[in-house]
Scaffold this motif. Structure first.
Motif, short mmCIF file in Angstrom:
data_model
loop_
_atom_site.label_atom_id
_atom_site.label_comp_id
_atom_site.label_asym_id
_atom_site.label_seq_id
_atom_site.Cartn_x
_atom_site.Cartn_y
_atom_site.Cartn_z
N ARG A 314 0.82 -1.20 0.00
CA ARG A 314 0.00 0.00 0.00
C ARG A 314 0.85 1.25 0.00
O ARG A 314 0.33 2.35 0.05
CB ARG A 314 -0.91 0.01 1.25
CG ARG A 314 -1.66 -1.25 1.46
CD ARG A 314 -3.11 -1.20 1.13
NE ARG A 314 -3.84 0.01 1.11
CZ ARG A 314 -4.92 0.22 1.84
NH1 ARG A 314 -5.33 -0.68 2.69
NH2 ARG A 314 -5.59 1.33 1.71
N ALA A 315 2.17 1.03 0.01
CA ALA A 315 3.06 2.18 0.17
C ALA A 315 2.81 3.23 -0.91
O ALA A 315 2.74 4.42 -0.62
CB ALA A 315 4.50 1.70 0.13
N LYS A 316 2.66 2.78 -2.15
CA LYS A 316 2.51 3.73 -3.23
C LYS A 316 1.26 4.60 -3.02
O LYS A 316 1.31 5.82 -3.12
CB LYS A 316 2.41 3.00 -4.57
CG LYS A 316 2.54 3.94 -5.74
CD LYS A 316 2.52 3.20 -7.05
CE LYS A 316 1.10 3.12 -7.56
NZ LYS A 316 1.01 2.49 -8.88
N LYS A 329 -3.49 12.58 9.73
CA LYS A 329 -4.73 12.26 10.44
C LYS A 329 -5.74 11.62 9.47
O LYS A 329 -6.40 10.64 9.81
CB LYS A 329 -5.31 13.54 11.03
CG LYS A 329 -6.29 13.29 12.16
CD LYS A 329 -6.81 14.59 12.73
CE LYS A 329 -7.87 15.17 11.80
NZ LYS A 329 -8.23 16.57 12.14
N GLN A 330 -5.79 12.20 8.28
CA GLN A 330 -6.75 11.66 7.30
C GLN A 330 -6.40 10.22 6.93
O GLN A 330 -7.27 9.37 6.77
CB GLN A 330 -6.75 12.53 6.04
CG GLN A 330 -7.45 13.86 6.27
CD GLN A 330 -7.22 14.83 5.14
OE1 GLN A 330 -6.10 14.97 4.65
NE2 GLN A 330 -8.27 15.51 4.71
N LEU A 331 -5.10 9.95 6.81
CA LEU A 331 -4.69 8.59 6.46
C LEU A 331 -4.97 7.61 7.61
O LEU A 331 -5.43 6.49 7.40
CB LEU A 331 -3.22 8.57 6.08
CG LEU A 331 -2.90 9.22 4.74
CD1 LEU A 331 -1.40 9.32 4.53
CD2 LEU A 331 -3.54 8.44 3.61
N VAL A 332 -4.68 8.08 8.83
CA VAL A 332 -4.96 7.23 10.00
C VAL A 332 -6.44 6.88 10.01
O VAL A 332 -6.82 5.72 10.18
CB VAL A 332 -4.55 7.94 11.30
CG1 VAL A 332 -5.10 7.19 12.51
CG2 VAL A 332 -3.04 8.07 11.40
N LEU A 333 -7.27 7.89 9.78
CA LEU A 333 -8.71 7.64 9.77
C LEU A 333 -9.09 6.65 8.68
O LEU A 333 -9.91 5.76 8.89
CB LEU A 333 -9.47 8.95 9.55
CG LEU A 333 -9.56 9.84 10.79
CD1 LEU A 333 -10.28 11.13 10.46
CD2 LEU A 333 -10.29 9.09 11.91
N GLN A 334 -8.44 6.80 7.52
CA GLN A 334 -8.75 5.89 6.42
C GLN A 334 -8.43 4.45 6.81
O GLN A 334 -9.24 3.54 6.62
CB GLN A 334 -7.95 6.28 5.19
CG GLN A 334 -8.21 5.33 4.03
CD GLN A 334 -7.26 5.59 2.87
OE1 GLN A 334 -6.60 6.62 2.80
NE2 GLN A 334 -7.20 4.63 1.95
N ALA A 399 -2.28 1.51 11.29
CA ALA A 399 -2.62 2.82 10.76
C ALA A 399 -1.51 3.82 11.05
O ALA A 399 -1.13 4.62 10.19
CB ALA A 399 -3.94 3.30 11.36
N MET A 400 -0.96 3.75 12.26
CA MET A 400 0.12 4.67 12.61
C MET A 400 1.34 4.41 11.73
O MET A 400 1.99 5.33 11.25
CB MET A 400 0.51 4.51 14.09
CG MET A 400 -0.58 4.87 15.08
SD MET A 400 -1.35 6.46 14.80
CE MET A 400 -0.05 7.55 15.31
N VAL A 401 1.65 3.12 11.55
CA VAL A 401 2.82 2.78 10.76
C VAL A 401 2.63 3.22 9.31
O VAL A 401 3.47 3.91 8.74
CB VAL A 401 3.08 1.26 10.81
CG1 VAL A 401 4.15 0.87 9.80
CG2 VAL A 401 3.50 0.85 12.20
N LEU A 402 1.51 2.83 8.74
CA LEU A 402 1.29 3.10 7.32
C LEU A 402 1.23 4.59 7.03
O LEU A 402 1.79 5.07 6.07
CB LEU A 402 -0.01 2.43 6.84
CG LEU A 402 0.18 1.04 6.23
CD1 LEU A 402 0.63 0.04 7.27
CD2 LEU A 402 -1.10 0.57 5.58
N PRO A 416 9.45 0.65 2.09
CA PRO A 416 9.25 1.34 3.36
C PRO A 416 9.79 0.49 4.50
O PRO A 416 10.15 -0.66 4.30
CB PRO A 416 7.73 1.46 3.45
CG PRO A 416 7.20 0.36 2.61
CD PRO A 416 8.20 0.16 1.53
N ALA A 417 9.77 1.03 5.66
CA ALA A 417 10.38 0.36 6.80
C ALA A 417 9.63 -0.89 7.22
O ALA A 417 9.87 -1.44 8.27
CB ALA A 417 10.45 1.33 7.97
N GLY A 418 8.72 -1.37 6.37
CA GLY A 418 7.90 -2.52 6.76
C GLY A 418 8.66 -3.83 6.83
O GLY A 418 8.26 -4.74 7.53
N GLY A 419 9.73 -3.95 6.08
CA GLY A 419 10.38 -5.25 5.97
C GLY A 419 11.20 -5.63 7.18
O GLY A 419 11.16 -6.76 7.64
N GLY A 420 11.94 -4.69 7.70
CA GLY A 420 12.82 -5.07 8.81
C GLY A 420 12.71 -4.06 9.91
O GLY A 420 11.66 -3.48 10.10
#
Lengths: 806, 225
Positions: A314-316, A329-334, A399-402, A416-420
């Motif tokens: 979903r990074a892109k 905030k909008q992304l967190v809500l999403q 949500a916070m991470v993304l 993104p920092a998701g892998g490690g």
């Protein structure tokens, strides 16, 4: 905006079907488990909440202290009620119940039957418990002797459509007048009776009803509004200590009355002895709640893990949204919206699943819980709120991470920092927690299973197989010896005994004196038998001899005691106990000037478990005492059981034609004592499997992700010559490590939990180290199978393709 | 419109320090079309990111429309971004789960524009980009040139003052590339300021001015005639 979020959410769910399926299925299992347990727990906590004035009602129980320890006893002295009523103005009403385990024979004209759950109560009973009457007047129904109030069901059975009030009903051949018909009892009432007879019907001497040392009554107190229960309790305790203790014969054996709130009776009396209440077990209720939450937590962790693991997908989108102007905030809500949507879908499916499973729960718990959030708006709101909360809890971290992704990085196709890094670390921690919970449950399930099997198979010191018993009634009472002799005529009857006190049934608590130990008094369990008592029950004699018909003095002078009695009485070895003197105050002395039976120990039997293995065997004394013979026990051959039973029935009918024969199997009565443990064991198994299943689904998803992340690495390794096994090993290694850490975390906790649970049993298994080995191996195996499925798939792929897709 | 002075940006890892921008200064006037060129790693993209308020400089001054924005927090930057700046990327960066219409509509949603107005403005711009007939398609169903047209449509739908284009033709064949450059030129002629990073001398020729960069500094400026 909302529509846009919803659209993206739905399309994302549809696009990654595998992840969506795992997430929804694990949440459905977690939520369904929680709902089912919640319904059960709610029901358990609903007991006695709807009794009018219930907040002023207390039950009195005794804390019984003796040299062997303390226990809570539900039965109390009759004097409590009268004393409280007469002396304390804070007391509005008291009432007493006298309960017999035996069934009574009910007869109306041609109709007759043994009916259980008929109790004797004070006339004030319906003042304390204002239960609805269908007919009759509650205020006066049970004040006169020989009056009875019956359930609607009994009214229908014995009186058909007629109004029973004012009509006679024979109870054990005595005539009672029906004075009322009860509406069905409230479902959540801790007392379950079918008919109530007035206490005066028993004709107990007034002086006996003033006794402070005869525990046979369940006593309830209703206080006046505003009265302080603790104060009344303290006053009663002070009175008992000051006035009653000095009169006790045995200063080592004391009792202290306590007040128990009405609404606490159902769940907080699990360890009470001689309790008649419909009891639950708070420990089990709490345990199940914890287990259900475990499953839900595991499911939520799946969501967190899978969501962060696949965040790179979903990074892109996140980058683009940020560049275009979305703030965090909008992304967190999403993203929260998405997890709440997922949780709402899961909740809906879980509700349907719960509705389907509810009948099974009801059958299993013997309850009639109803649940329909679709018709109950309050419940629907509650369930909706729960779904939102679960969605928020599971979705907050992802949500916070993304939403924290830096747009330039993700849009430049940098991972993104998701892998490690930190997130990889968190993901591992969550997996460790999931597997810890699973390992914990596996250990608990194994131990509970073993203890239940132990309860059912332990040598209880007597033979309960193929033994039936029944109460003596009518003509059998008068001609007991001839009756027994006739039974013995059948070749299929191995042995017959009669007396009072059978394992798993009723027995008397009595004290005896040992003259050679400073005439000290000991509390014992008293068994009355005949010459075939030991033989019929298969008790094992370890010293001395059985009662003998040839020695006529045995009836007046012989006692057989158990090993515990040898120890407690200070006799030394079983052999040394032989010939020791014991005195017992007779119940029905033939010679009233000398009401004490003075005898000697003639034999010692191995300890036998006449009570459940929750309780320790106490000192026991067996004796001949023909004056009191209430029960007959018969040892049968296995073959021709129906014929043998028919034969017994035939003999019985000749002796006691007015009474039907009512037979019980000793192993069944005895087995009933472990019903709740057996149910607990099944429930723990079910939830353990669910927890493991949900955990595995998460692991499966993570393994898939991990294999996907390492596609290029796998390709290069294969080009350089790595085999499938090497690759599988590579991908599985980190998961194996996590499972091992989980076990290390879970085992001490599991040991502690099970160790405490086992303390409830006086006789219990040892928690062997191998249980942990088995649990660890099981967890590891399950994890390996789950992970290797993905690993093998990744390893089998064509390396050229792998490298090209990267 | 844009004035940056002594801008510095340094990327640090545990043991390597990379200077991406080294005391760089640049001014872009309103209505200009500037191309930034230079070898890989010279700092062009970093510059573009800072200009687009996606990244923060370590030191120096950045005046955007006369306002000092260096040191603005993420919230303020996001706000300026959505009002004044449009982005066009080499890899289009459309959201796969949204249709053409929905992709273009997104900036207006974040701006809080009402549904009716959104529809009108999106249709207008799709029409202008000649992609209206694809409005209900998903990005995967379009050719590269079409995708970039959608991306340009998305960049201009909120009528930004500044468009930042990062190698907008990099993933396109020459005819599609030319089309996109024509679009940008048209927008510029209508008054939009454009800053474009490119490797292509051909594309750079569409601009008014080429800024050449090396090692985080501007080394040369050519004025196009």
């Amino acid at each position: 905006m909302l529509r846009n979020y919803l659209k993206t959410a739905v399309r994302n769910l549809l696009r990654y079907k595998g992840f969506t399926f795992i997430n929804i299925l694990s949440l459905v299992i977690g939520i369904t488990g929680c709902l089912i347990i919640a319904l059960f727990v709610w029901d358990e906590h609903s007991f006695d909440r709807d009794i009018a004035g219930g907040e002023r009602i207390y039950r009195i129980y005794n804390e019984q202290n003796s040299l062997t320890g303390a226990s809570n006893v539900a039965v109390t002295q009759p004097a409590y009620a009268t004393f409280l009523q007469q002396n304390y103005p804070e007391v509005d009403t008291t009432t007493r119940i006298m309960m017999f385990r035996d069934k009574f024979l009910l007869e109306v004209g041609e109709k007759s039957g043994y009916e259980e759950k008929g109790w004797f109560v004070d006339g004030s009973f319906f003042h304390v418990f204002p239960l609805p009457f269908l007919r009759g007047n509650a205020a006066t129904a049970l004040s006169a002797p020989n009056t009875v109030v019956i359930s609607e069901e009994l009214a229908k059975r014995y009186f058909g459509g007629e109004d029973p009030v004012g009509k006679p009903l024979a109870i054990d051949k005595e005539t009672y007048e029906v004075t009322g018909v009860l509406a069905p009892l409230p479902e959540h009432f801790h007392l379950r009776f079918r008919y109530l007879m007035s206490l005066p019907s028993l004709g107990l001497p007034a002086q006996r009803m003033e006794a402070w040392t005869w525990n046979q009554f369940y006593t309830y107190v209703k206080l006046t509004p505003g009265a302080d229960a603790a104060q009344v309790e303290a006053k009663l305790q002070a009175h008992v200590k000051k006035e009653i203790y000095p009169t006790l014969e045995n200063p080592n054996s004391t009792f202290l009355p306590h007040f128990q709130k009405l609404e606490h009776i159902h769940l907080q009396s699990a360890d009470f002895v001689y309790d008649n209440a419909l009891r639950g077990n708070q420990t089990y209720v709490k345990g199940l709640t914890i287990i259900a939450l475990f499953v839900l937590v595991i499911a939520c962790f799946n969501f967190i893990n899978l969501a962060t693991a696949r965040s790179f997908r979903r990074a892109k989108e996140i980058g683009v949204r940020k560049v275009i102007g979305a703030d965090r905030k909008q992304l967190v809500l999403q993203f929260l919206g998405e997890s709440v949507l997922l949780s709402l879908i899961s909740m809906l499916i879980a509700l349907l699943a719960t509705l389907i499973l509810l009948p099974f729960l009801n059958a299993f718990t013997e309850k009639s819980i109803s649940f329909n959030p679709f018709t109950n708006p309050l419940l629907a709101l509650l369930v909706l709120a729960a779904a939102v909360v679960i969605g928020l809890l599971a979705g907050l971290y992802p949500a916070m991470v993304l939403s924290g992704f830096q747009p330039i990085k993700v849009l430049k196709n940098m991972k993104p920092a998701g892998g490690g890094g930190n997130i990889g670390w968190l993901r591992k921690s969550l997996v460790v927690v999931q597997f810890s919970l699973s390992a914990l449950l596996i250990v608990c399930a194994l131990i509970v299973y073993r203890q239940v099997r132990f309860l059912n198979t332990k040598d209880v010191g007597f033979n309960k197989e193929q033994v039936i018993f029944f109460q003596t009634r009518g003509g059998v009472n008068e001609n007991l010896e001839t009756f027994k002799a006739e039974l013995k005529n059948s070749p299929n009857i191995l042995s017959v005994t009669s007396g009072y006190g059978l394992p798993g049934d009723q027995f008397a608590g009595e004290s005896v004196r040992v003259p050679d130990k400073e005439d000290q008094q000991f509390s014992t369990t008293l068994f009355i038998g005949d010459h075939d008592y030991l033989k019929t029950l298969g008790l094992k004699l370890i010293a001395g001899r059985d009662f003998s018909r040839e020695r006529t003095t045995d009836e007046r002078e012989a006692f057989i005691i158990n090993q515990t009695a040898v120890k407690e009485f200070g006799f030394g070895t079983p052999e040394q106990a032989l010939g020791q003197r014991i005195d017992w105050e007779e119940w029905a002395p033939a010679d009233t000037t000398n009401p004490v039976k003075r005898g000697k120990v003639i034999g010692v039997v191995q300890d036998f478990h006449y009570k459940s293995l929750h309780e320790k065997v106490t000192a026991s004394v067996i004796q001949l005492y023909p004056a009191v013979h209430f029960k007959v026990a018969v040892k049968l051959r296995t073959e021709n059981l129906p014929n043998t039973l028919a034969y017994i029935n035939g003999v019985w009918d000749r002796f006691s034609p007015g009474y039907p024969l009512d037979v019980q199997f000793m192993d069944e009565t005895y087995g009933n004592m472990y019903k709740s443990e057996e149910k607990l064991a099944s429930l723990i198994w079910i939830f353990t499997l669910l927890a493991i299943g949900v955990g595995c689904m998460g692991l499966f998803g993570l393994a898939a992700y991990s294999a996907e992340q390492r596609t290029k690495e796998i390709g290069i390794r294969k080009v350089l010559g790595a085999g499938v096994l090497n690759i599988v090993g590579l991908l599985s290694r980190s998961f194996v490590g996590m499972v091992l850490i989980s076990c290390l975390l879970a085992f001490p906790l599991a040991w502690w939990a099970m160790h405490s649970w086992l303390q409830d049993f006086s006789y219990r298994i040892d928690i062997g180290w191998w249980v942990f080995l088995v649990a660890g191996a099981a967890a590891l195996l399950v994890a390996l199978i789950t992970v290797s499925f993905q690993a093998i798939r990744a390893a089998m792929r064509n390396p050229v393709k792998n490298l090209r897709t990267e | 419109m844009i004035k940056i002075t002594n801008l510095e940006k340094i990327y640090r890892t545990e043991d390597v320090e990379t200077v991406a921008l080294n005391k760089l200064s640049l001014e872009v006037k309103e209505g200009e079309f500037v191309a930034i060129m230079g070898p890989s790693g010279c700092g062009k993209s970093t510059l573009l990111n800072i200009l687009g308020l996606l990244d923060d400089p370590d030191s120096g001054s950045f005046l955007f429309d006369g306002i000092e924005v260096a040191g603005f927090g993420e919230r303020k930057r996001a706000d300026l971004r959505k009002r004044y700046i449009g982005f066009v990327f080499q890899s289009f960066n459309l959201i796969d789960e949204l249709t053409v219409f929905e992709n273009v509509e997104l900036p207006l949603i974040y701006l809080g524009v009402g549904a009716a107005e959104r529809k009108q403005r999106v249709e207008e711009v799709l029409d202008k980009m000649q992609i209206m007939h694809r409005r209900n398609h998903y990005p995967q169903q379009l050719s590269g040139g079409q995708q970039q047209r959608v991306a340009v449509a998305r960049a201009v739908v909120n009528k930004p003052k500044l468009i930042l284009a990062d190698e907008p033709t990099g993933n396109l064949d020459s005819s599609n590339g030319n089309e996109v450059m024509e679009l940008l030129t048209n927008l510029n002629e209508q008054g939009t300021t454009i800053i474009m990073v490119t490797h292509s001398e051909h594309d750079a020729r569409y601009s008014h001015r080429i800024v050449r960069m090396l090692d985080g500094q501007t080394v040369l400026e050519n004025l196009m005639v």
